[in-house]
Design a protein around this motif. Structure first.
Motif, PDB file in Angstrom:
ATOM      1  N   GLN A 287       0.745  -1.304  -0.003  1.00  0.00           N
ATOM      2  CA  GLN A 287      -0.061  -0.035  -0.098  1.00  0.00           C
ATOM      3  C   GLN A 287       0.799   1.259   0.069  1.00  0.00           C
TER       4      GLN A 287
ATOM      5  N   ARG B 190      -4.098 -11.300  -2.547  1.00  0.00           N
ATOM      6  CA  ARG B 190      -4.855 -10.460  -1.481  1.00  0.00           C
ATOM      7  C   ARG B 190      -4.257  -8.869  -1.772  1.00  0.00           C
TER       8      ARG B 190
ATOM      9  N   GLU C 298      -5.967  -7.765  -4.886  1.00  0.00           N
ATOM     10  CA  GLU C 298      -7.386  -7.116  -4.555  1.00  0.00           C
ATOM     11  C   GLU C 298      -7.438  -5.928  -3.792  1.00  0.00           C
ATOM     12  N   ALA C 299      -6.514  -5.662  -3.163  1.00  0.00           N
ATOM     13  CA  ALA C 299      -6.559  -4.371  -2.197  1.00  0.00           C
ATOM     14  C   ALA C 299      -6.485  -3.278  -3.104  1.00  0.00           C
ATOM     15  N   TYR C 300      -5.340  -3.534  -4.158  1.00  0.00           N
ATOM     16  CA  TYR C 300      -5.252  -2.540  -5.179  1.00  0.00           C
ATOM     17  C   TYR C 300      -6.619  -2.064  -5.982  1.00  0.00           C
ATOM     18  N   LYS C 301      -7.212  -3.204  -6.252  1.00  0.00           N
ATOM     19  CA  LYS C 301      -8.463  -3.003  -6.951  1.00  0.00           C
ATOM     20  C   LYS C 301      -9.695  -2.235  -6.336  1.00  0.00           C
ATOM     21  N   LYS C 302      -9.517  -2.443  -5.016  1.00  0.00           N
ATOM     22  CA  LYS C 302     -10.561  -1.800  -4.120  1.00  0.00           C
ATOM     23  C   LYS C 302     -10.313  -0.478  -4.092  1.00  0.00           C
ATOM     24  N   ALA C 303      -8.902  -0.006  -4.398  1.00  0.00           N
ATOM     25  CA  ALA C 303      -8.428   1.386  -4.201  1.00  0.00           C
ATOM     26  C   ALA C 303      -8.819   2.119  -5.653  1.00  0.00           C
ATOM     27  N   GLY C 304      -9.348   1.296  -6.417  1.00  0.00           N
ATOM     28  CA  GLY C 304      -9.527   2.110  -7.862  1.00  0.00           C
ATOM     29  C   GLY C 304      -8.466   1.922  -8.878  1.00  0.00           C
TER      30      GLY C 304
ATOM     31  N   THR D  74      -7.447 -12.930 -10.507  1.00  0.00           N
ATOM     32  CA  THR D  74      -7.630 -11.837 -10.025  1.00  0.00           C
ATOM     33  C   THR D  74      -7.631 -10.524 -10.949  1.00  0.00           C
TER      34      THR D  74
ATOM     35  N   ASP E  43      -8.035  -7.479 -13.639  1.00  0.00           N
ATOM     36  CA  ASP E  43      -9.078  -7.104 -14.168  1.00  0.00           C
ATOM     37  C   ASP E  43      -9.067  -7.391 -15.775  1.00  0.00           C
TER      38      ASP E  43
END
Length: 313
Positions: free
Chosen positions: A151, A228, A231-237, A279, A281
């Protein structure tokens, strides 16, 4: 006459063949070793004490953790590591070592860089440290690499008002490939590299050398679980783009490269693992008119990073 001969035989002076020996005795023995290397000198005692304290001191843990320390062994590898700017904490030199040109150059580089403890050690101690490897009297200790948290890379980009441009490596086990990717990320103004904690190359001396100094200014983050972290990067846009030979989109048509993106590069041969591929996109392919089946991680990452930098300029 005999007495005279006895007097002559006892007379001191030059003898036949002694001239060459005297000339050899006058030959130079190379530059004087640094003070840290001279036994009994105050700086030698101070350097030895610092090295012992460093060895006993527990390493602080950063957000991404630390690797273990590493030893570079042998005259040429040690010289090249010092020349190429590989971080080093201590240079161990064998007692009574044959002081050849490589040894003198290594000592000079260590002295010029500063911050490197010079320690003299008997050969049995160096044999023990290196598990019997052919150290040739020189051993360089590389300190543990302090990894960032995944992050951190995105946060640093956003703090600078930029869209994150990150490369994640999946199954890349050659440190030289990691070093090449770090170098490419630095060259194209990326924000860092993410590697898995297990079964992956880490920031070793080999990776540092291949990065050609870029590792000093480009952070490498370590993820306990790469899936994981993605996936955290994806949730951050942030769009996660995987490189695959059978990708559904060609590189030139990928609009996502102009915005926040993580480029995931798999190993040569196996490519992306199943979970990581699912995972992503989107999976993108690099057109190769020459018919090559795959590219190594360093080359593939460099091509995509160039395209991303071109679109952002």
């Amino acid at each position: 006459m005999a007495a005279n001969n006895r007097r002559m035989s006892g007379k001191k002076g030059a003898q036949v063949g002694s001239g060459g020996q005297r000339r050899k005795g006058l030959e130079g023995k190379g530059p004087t070793p640094p003070a840290e290397m001279r036994k009994g000198h105050k700086k030698n005692r101070v350097a030895s004490a610092k090295a012992r304290q460093t060895a006993r001191r527990p390493a602080p843990r950063g957000r991404g953790g630390k690797s273990t320390s590493e030893l570079v062994v042998g005259r040429n590898p040690v010289f090249e590591a010092l020349r190429d700017g590989v971080p080093a904490s201590t240079l161990y030199v064998q007692q009574f070592i044959d002081n050849d040109e490589r040894v003198r150059e290594a000592l000079q580089l260590a002295a010029e860089r500063g911050g490197i403890n010079l320690m003299e050690a008997p050969r049995p101690e160096l044999d023990r440290m290196t598990n019997g490897l052919n150290h040739q009297g020189l051993v360089l200790q590389v300190p543990p690499y302090e990894y960032a948290h995944p992050q951190d890379l995105a946060d640093a980009a956003l703090d600078d008002g930029e869209d994150p441009l990150i490369v994640a490596l999946d199954g890349v086990t050659d440190p030289r490939n990691l070093g090449a990717v770090v170098r490419s990320v630095s060259a194209f103004r990326g924000h860092g590299v993410v590697v898995p904690e297990r079964r992956a190359a880490g920031m070793t001396a080999g990776a540092w050398k291949t990065s050609a100094g870029a590792a000093a200014r480009t952070p490498v983050a370590r993820a306990t679980n790469l899936t994981r972290a993605l996936e955290a990067y994806k949730k951050a846009g942030i769009v996660v783009v995987g490189l695959a030979a059978d990708g559904e989109v060609e590189l030139g048509d990928l609009e996502a490269l102009g915005g926040p993106v993580v480029i995931v590069v798999g190993s040569e041969g196996k490519g992306l693992s199943r979970l990581v591929g699912e995972t992503c996109d989107v999976r993108v392919r690099i057109p190769m008119p020459g018919g090559a089946e795959s590219l190594n991680a360093g080359v593939a990452a460099g091509i995509v990073l160039y395209e991303a930098a071109r679109r952002r300029s």
